[in-house]
Design an enzyme around this catalytic site. Sequence first.
Site, PDB file in Angstrom:
ATOM      1  N   ASN A   1     169.442 186.692  97.520  1.00 29.47           N
ATOM      2  CA  ASN A   1     170.874 185.886  97.801  1.00 29.47           C
ATOM      3  C   ASN A   1     170.878 185.788  99.118  1.00 29.47           C
ATOM      4  O   ASN A   1     171.068 184.473  99.339  1.00 29.47           O
ATOM      5  CB  ASN A   1     171.725 187.129  96.788  1.00 29.47           C
ATOM      6  CG  ASN A   1     173.099 187.188  95.763  1.00 29.47           C
ATOM      7  OD1 ASN A   1     173.001 185.402  95.522  1.00 29.47           O
ATOM      8  ND2 ASN A   1     173.365 187.451  95.588  1.00 29.47           N
TER       9      ASN A   1
ATOM     10  N   ASP B   1     173.969 192.236  89.562  1.00 29.93           N
ATOM     11  CA  ASP B   1     172.792 192.525  88.807  1.00 29.93           C
ATOM     12  C   ASP B   1     172.077 193.293  88.319  1.00 29.93           C
ATOM     13  O   ASP B   1     170.737 193.014  87.439  1.00 29.93           O
ATOM     14  CB  ASP B   1     171.606 192.289  90.264  1.00 29.93           C
ATOM     15  CG  ASP B   1     171.347 193.234  90.534  1.00 29.93           C
ATOM     16  OD1 ASP B   1     171.866 194.277  90.135  1.00 29.93           O
ATOM     17  OD2 ASP B   1     169.807 193.626  91.698  1.00 29.93           O
TER      18      ASP B   1
END
Length: 322
Positions: free
Chosen positions: A207, A242
């Site tokens: 990210n 996640d």
Amino acid sequence: MHDTLETNSDYKRSLLNSLELFKNVLPDDIQESLQLCDRRDLEAGEMLISPAEKNEHVFVVLSGSLNVHVGSPNTPPVATMETGECVGEMSIIEDRDPSAFVIGAEDSHLLVIHQTVLWNMVDSSHAFAKNLLVVLSERVRSHNRVIADSYGELRKFERHATTDALTGLANRHSMQESFPQAIARCVEKEKPVAMMMIDVDNFKQFNDMFGHIAGDRALSAVSRVLRKQFRPRDLLVRYGGDEFAVLLPDVTADQAMAIGNRVRQSVSGTTGDGTDSLIQIPIRISMGVAELQKHGTLDSLTRAADAALYRAKDAGRDSVSL
């Protein structure tokens, strides 16, 4: 305010033809009944019908309009009755208290028909009886539409409550209901049941490097691959962030390890369908596997699978651990 309905024949013919209950009704057929009807002025915001009070009248809108509210007078109206339409007939036909609130949408002028007069009109005029049936039929269809719309909204709410918006998978809330049920079935049949906890490796760094939009696309791509790798009876959810969780009925820990390695290999480097730019970016997952122990629960199984996941991380990631 109440007064006697006017008797001028021209006025009556013009008035009757504009009202859904009186279309094609000959004034002479209901002359006596019309003399027994009243008129009423209703102010905007004034309550006409309430579920808390028995209703004995049909109200025909001569001018203005009425709002119909279900559940509470403060809810948005489910229908607006315009000039020529009527309200109140359902509670009379069903012989029960009204099911909705009817309130003046604006200053309105109403024709008031008592239930005894209504039945006299039905007896006196076939056209009136037919019109009443048409009104009732439309009202039933309208009620069904409201019910269908309400059911649709409820189903939408339930889907949003149990489905992850990003991946389309079931979410953690759904897991709390579906996993225990599947576990109970396996225990009852004395069958094994295993669980996998799946984590995208180094996702925070991913990210930070590529941005959250790319991160969301990566999670969606991973979820697509995972969905194809498990049986229809396996329960796959987005656990959060996640992380994903999978419940595998009738599967032992050893079998789950083999499945996990196959799934891990399918995800590595194949997170798209050829049109997704993320296939150029290597994605890896780690997996923890556990089998339900005797007298085990969803909580104990989750803790065991989560502990196994941490062992896979400690072992260098991109691996499956018991």
